[in-house]
Design a protein around this motif. Structure first.
Motif, PDB file in Angstrom:
ATOM      1  N   ASP A  63     -15.584 -41.610  -6.270  1.00  0.00           N
ATOM      2  CA  ASP A  63     -15.948 -42.880  -6.979  1.00  0.00           C
ATOM      3  C   ASP A  63     -17.388 -43.102  -6.798  1.00  0.00           C
ATOM      4  OD1 ASP A  63     -13.373 -43.897  -8.058  1.00  0.00           O
ATOM      5  OD2 ASP A  63     -12.869 -43.526  -5.890  1.00  0.00           O
ATOM      6  N   PHE A  64     -17.984 -43.593  -7.688  1.00  0.00           N
ATOM      7  CA  PHE A  64     -19.598 -44.115  -7.723  1.00  0.00           C
ATOM      8  C   PHE A  64     -19.908 -45.241  -8.602  1.00  0.00           C
ATOM      9  CE2 PHE A  64     -19.578 -41.091 -11.015  1.00  0.00           C
ATOM     10  CZ  PHE A  64     -20.748 -41.426 -11.796  1.00  0.00           C
ATOM     11  N   THR A  65     -20.772 -45.649  -8.637  1.00  0.00           N
ATOM     12  CA  THR A  65     -21.471 -46.878  -9.516  1.00  0.00           C
ATOM     13  C   THR A  65     -22.558 -46.316 -10.114  1.00  0.00           C
ATOM     14  OG1 THR A  65     -21.138 -48.336  -7.870  1.00  0.00           O
ATOM     15  CG2 THR A  65     -22.304 -48.834  -9.827  1.00  0.00           C
ATOM     16  N   TYR A  66     -22.194 -46.352 -11.590  1.00  0.00           N
ATOM     17  CA  TYR A  66     -22.987 -45.716 -12.812  1.00  0.00           C
ATOM     18  C   TYR A  66     -23.788 -46.865 -13.219  1.00  0.00           C
ATOM     19  CZ  TYR A  66     -24.073 -43.485 -17.334  1.00  0.00           C
ATOM     20  OH  TYR A  66     -24.643 -42.712 -18.396  1.00  0.00           O
ATOM     21  N   THR A  67     -25.200 -46.480 -13.278  1.00  0.00           N
ATOM     22  CA  THR A  67     -26.223 -47.463 -13.896  1.00  0.00           C
ATOM     23  C   THR A  67     -26.306 -47.359 -15.743  1.00  0.00           C
ATOM     24  OG1 THR A  67     -27.293 -47.600 -11.952  1.00  0.00           O
ATOM     25  CG2 THR A  67     -28.587 -48.314 -13.691  1.00  0.00           C
ATOM     26  N   SER A  68     -26.040 -48.227 -16.268  1.00  0.00           N
ATOM     27  CA  SER A  68     -26.179 -47.975 -17.632  1.00  0.00           C
ATOM     28  C   SER A  68     -27.608 -48.113 -18.450  1.00  0.00           C
ATOM     29  CB  SER A  68     -25.095 -49.090 -18.397  1.00  0.00           C
ATOM     30  OG  SER A  68     -25.598 -50.317 -18.409  1.00  0.00           O
ATOM     31  N   TRP A  69     -27.736 -47.898 -19.681  1.00  0.00           N
ATOM     32  CA  TRP A  69     -28.934 -47.962 -20.426  1.00  0.00           C
ATOM     33  C   TRP A  69     -29.502 -49.405 -19.853  1.00  0.00           C
ATOM     34  CZ3 TRP A  69     -29.175 -49.848 -25.785  1.00  0.00           C
ATOM     35  CH2 TRP A  69     -30.265 -49.539 -26.468  1.00  0.00           C
ATOM     36  N   LEU A  70     -28.574 -50.325 -20.055  1.00  0.00           N
ATOM     37  CA  LEU A  70     -29.355 -51.987 -19.835  1.00  0.00           C
ATOM     38  C   LEU A  70     -29.083 -52.233 -18.355  1.00  0.00           C
ATOM     39  CD1 LEU A  70     -28.571 -53.374 -23.289  1.00  0.00           C
ATOM     40  CD2 LEU A  70     -30.781 -52.345 -22.573  1.00  0.00           C
ATOM     41  N   GLU A  71     -29.118 -51.276 -17.589  1.00  0.00           N
ATOM     42  CA  GLU A  71     -29.097 -51.622 -16.078  1.00  0.00           C
ATOM     43  C   GLU A  71     -27.520 -52.385 -15.565  1.00  0.00           C
ATOM     44  OE1 GLU A  71     -31.065 -50.542 -13.840  1.00  0.00           O
ATOM     45  OE2 GLU A  71     -32.634 -49.903 -15.552  1.00  0.00           O
ATOM     46  N   ALA A  72     -26.609 -52.219 -16.287  1.00  0.00           N
ATOM     47  CA  ALA A  72     -25.224 -52.716 -15.940  1.00  0.00           C
ATOM     48  C   ALA A  72     -24.863 -51.766 -14.890  1.00  0.00           C
ATOM     49  CB  ALA A  72     -24.324 -52.947 -17.031  1.00  0.00           C
ATOM     50  N   LYS A  73     -24.012 -52.156 -13.862  1.00  0.00           N
ATOM     51  CA  LYS A  73     -23.313 -51.282 -12.801  1.00  0.00           C
ATOM     52  C   LYS A  73     -22.074 -51.363 -13.030  1.00  0.00           C
ATOM     53  CE  LYS A  73     -27.293 -51.270 -10.779  1.00  0.00           C
ATOM     54  NZ  LYS A  73     -28.301 -50.220 -10.863  1.00  0.00           N
ATOM     55  N   LEU A  74     -21.624 -50.084 -13.518  1.00  0.00           N
ATOM     56  CA  LEU A  74     -20.091 -49.767 -14.053  1.00  0.00           C
ATOM     57  C   LEU A  74     -19.350 -48.735 -13.090  1.00  0.00           C
ATOM     58  CD1 LEU A  74     -21.175 -49.398 -17.746  1.00  0.00           C
ATOM     59  CD2 LEU A  74     -20.337 -51.409 -16.845  1.00  0.00           C
ATOM     60  N   PRO A  75     -18.067 -48.949 -13.042  1.00  0.00           N
ATOM     61  CA  PRO A  75     -17.352 -48.201 -12.153  1.00  0.00           C
ATOM     62  C   PRO A  75     -17.512 -46.820 -12.519  1.00  0.00           C
ATOM     63  CG  PRO A  75     -15.769 -49.909 -13.246  1.00  0.00           C
ATOM     64  CD  PRO A  75     -17.386 -50.297 -13.500  1.00  0.00           C
ATOM     65  N   ALA A  76     -17.284 -45.767 -11.763  1.00  0.00           N
ATOM     66  CA  ALA A  76     -17.340 -44.575 -12.552  1.00  0.00           C
ATOM     67  C   ALA A  76     -16.589 -43.496 -11.406  1.00  0.00           C
ATOM     68  CB  ALA A  76     -18.874 -44.171 -12.827  1.00  0.00           C
ATOM     69  N   ARG A  77     -16.232 -42.343 -12.000  1.00  0.00           N
ATOM     70  CA  ARG A  77     -15.663 -41.367 -11.024  1.00  0.00           C
ATOM     71  C   ARG A  77     -16.133 -39.796 -11.499  1.00  0.00           C
ATOM     72  NH1 ARG A  77     -11.658 -45.058 -10.391  1.00  0.00           N
ATOM     73  NH2 ARG A  77     -10.937 -44.893 -12.536  1.00  0.00           N
ATOM     74  N   VAL A  78     -16.230 -39.213 -10.570  1.00  0.00           N
ATOM     75  CA  VAL A  78     -16.844 -37.783 -11.026  1.00  0.00           C
ATOM     76  C   VAL A  78     -15.765 -36.698 -10.315  1.00  0.00           C
ATOM     77  CG1 VAL A  78     -18.407 -37.389  -9.007  1.00  0.00           C
ATOM     78  CG2 VAL A  78     -18.569 -35.766 -11.167  1.00  0.00           C
ATOM     79  N   TYR A  79     -15.318 -35.739 -11.227  1.00  0.00           N
ATOM     80  CA  TYR A  79     -14.330 -34.777 -10.674  1.00  0.00           C
ATOM     81  C   TYR A  79     -14.951 -33.449 -10.780  1.00  0.00           C
ATOM     82  CZ  TYR A  79     -10.815 -38.574 -12.279  1.00  0.00           C
ATOM     83  OH  TYR A  79     -10.406 -39.808 -12.282  1.00  0.00           O
ATOM     84  N   THR A  80     -15.140 -32.788  -9.483  1.00  0.00           N
ATOM     85  CA  THR A  80     -15.730 -31.668  -9.540  1.00  0.00           C
ATOM     86  C   THR A  80     -14.949 -30.320  -9.038  1.00  0.00           C
ATOM     87  OG1 THR A  80     -16.461 -32.258  -7.255  1.00  0.00           O
ATOM     88  CG2 THR A  80     -17.902 -32.816  -9.072  1.00  0.00           C
ATOM     89  N   VAL A  81     -15.471 -29.412  -9.479  1.00  0.00           N
ATOM     90  CA  VAL A  81     -15.003 -27.931  -8.799  1.00  0.00           C
ATOM     91  C   VAL A  81     -16.143 -26.744  -8.861  1.00  0.00           C
ATOM     92  CG1 VAL A  81     -13.410 -26.203  -9.477  1.00  0.00           C
ATOM     93  CG2 VAL A  81     -12.432 -28.225  -9.774  1.00  0.00           C
TER      94      VAL A  81
END
Length: 244
Positions: A46-64
């Motif tokens: 889980d991490f926080t994604y910064t949008s184009w207009l600087e909004a902090k949005l919940p995000a996840r990255v799945y990696t292999v």
């Protein structure tokens, strides 16, 4: 004797091919509503994604990672963008009667808040914002085009990295949910077709969706009307071509 040797060789090749295929899994995530083929079960962060207009949005990255191959799916939840922008506007005392006119600088950044209504522009610009991050990489862009998966509109990007490895990217957005599929393979390796051709998007019931016409986020067909895919027609359109 030669026929016997050829039979043994063919059997070994079949076993080897089956073993390679069995390494891959069809990974399904009903929480973030997608499914994709991966070499193994992914690691989730889980991490926080910064949008184009600087909004902090919940995000996840799945990696292999498999040797020098790397696969990832980044999910960003823009369904909360309206609330996030409303909170940003409230913190900056933006006028409620003129939400689009607020232009107060956010402390510590070079960005500008545009009021509670800014979430619409932020969401509409999400795929371009995600694409920009790849276009700014230290890599040569060899392909960048409009594309679809099951008629869900997106972007495809291909990059050649300084070490000769290749990165393949697919960016799509469905019901204010942003998906970034990324694969990097070593120099001289074939395209990661098992990964590229497999992404599907799911509805609230966990069923794969395919639209009867092109779906563009915020301008598409209502969620209740995606058509279930009953045939094995091509699902991916590249450039100006549409998937039937």
């Amino acid at each position: 004797m030669r026929l016997h040797q050829l039979t043994i060789a063919a059997a070994l090749l079949l076993v080897s091919t089956q073993a390679v295929a069995q390494e891959w899994v069809e990974y399904t995530n009903t929480q973030d509503r997608f499914t994709v083929n991966l070499p193994s079960q992914p690691t989730v962060r889980d991490f926080t994604y910064t949008s184009w207009l600087e909004a902090k949005l919940p995000a996840r990255v799945y990696t292999v990672e498999r040797g020098k191959e790397k696969y990832s799916i980044t999910f960003v939840d823009y369904t909360v963008a309206e609330k996030v922008h409303a909170d940003m506007a409230k913190a900056l005392n933006c006028p409620k009667d003129s939400p689009g006119s607020c232009a107060a600088a956010i402390a510590g950044t070079d960005s500008v808040a545009q009021g509670v209504g800014a979430w619409k522009y932020d969401t509409l610009g999400a795929m371009d914002h995600a694409s920009e991050a790849f276009l700014k990489r230290d890599a040569k862009v060899t392909y960048f085009a409009w594309a679809t998966i099951d008629r869900i509109v997106g972007r495809q990007i291909q990059l050649t990295n300084p070490d000769g490895s290749r990165t393949y990217v697919q960016i799509h957005m469905l019901m204010n949910r942003l998906y970034i599929f990324e694969a990097t393979v070593p120099k001289g390796s074939p395209e990661p077709g098992l990964f590229q051709q497999s992404p599907r998007f799911l509805d609230a019931d966990g069923k794969a969706v395919r639209y009867p016409d092109n779906y563009l986020n915020m301008y598409g067909i209502p969620e209740a009307s995606p058509a279930r895919q009953g045939t094995q027609a091509p699902r991916t359109g590249r450039g100006g071509a549409q998937a039937p």
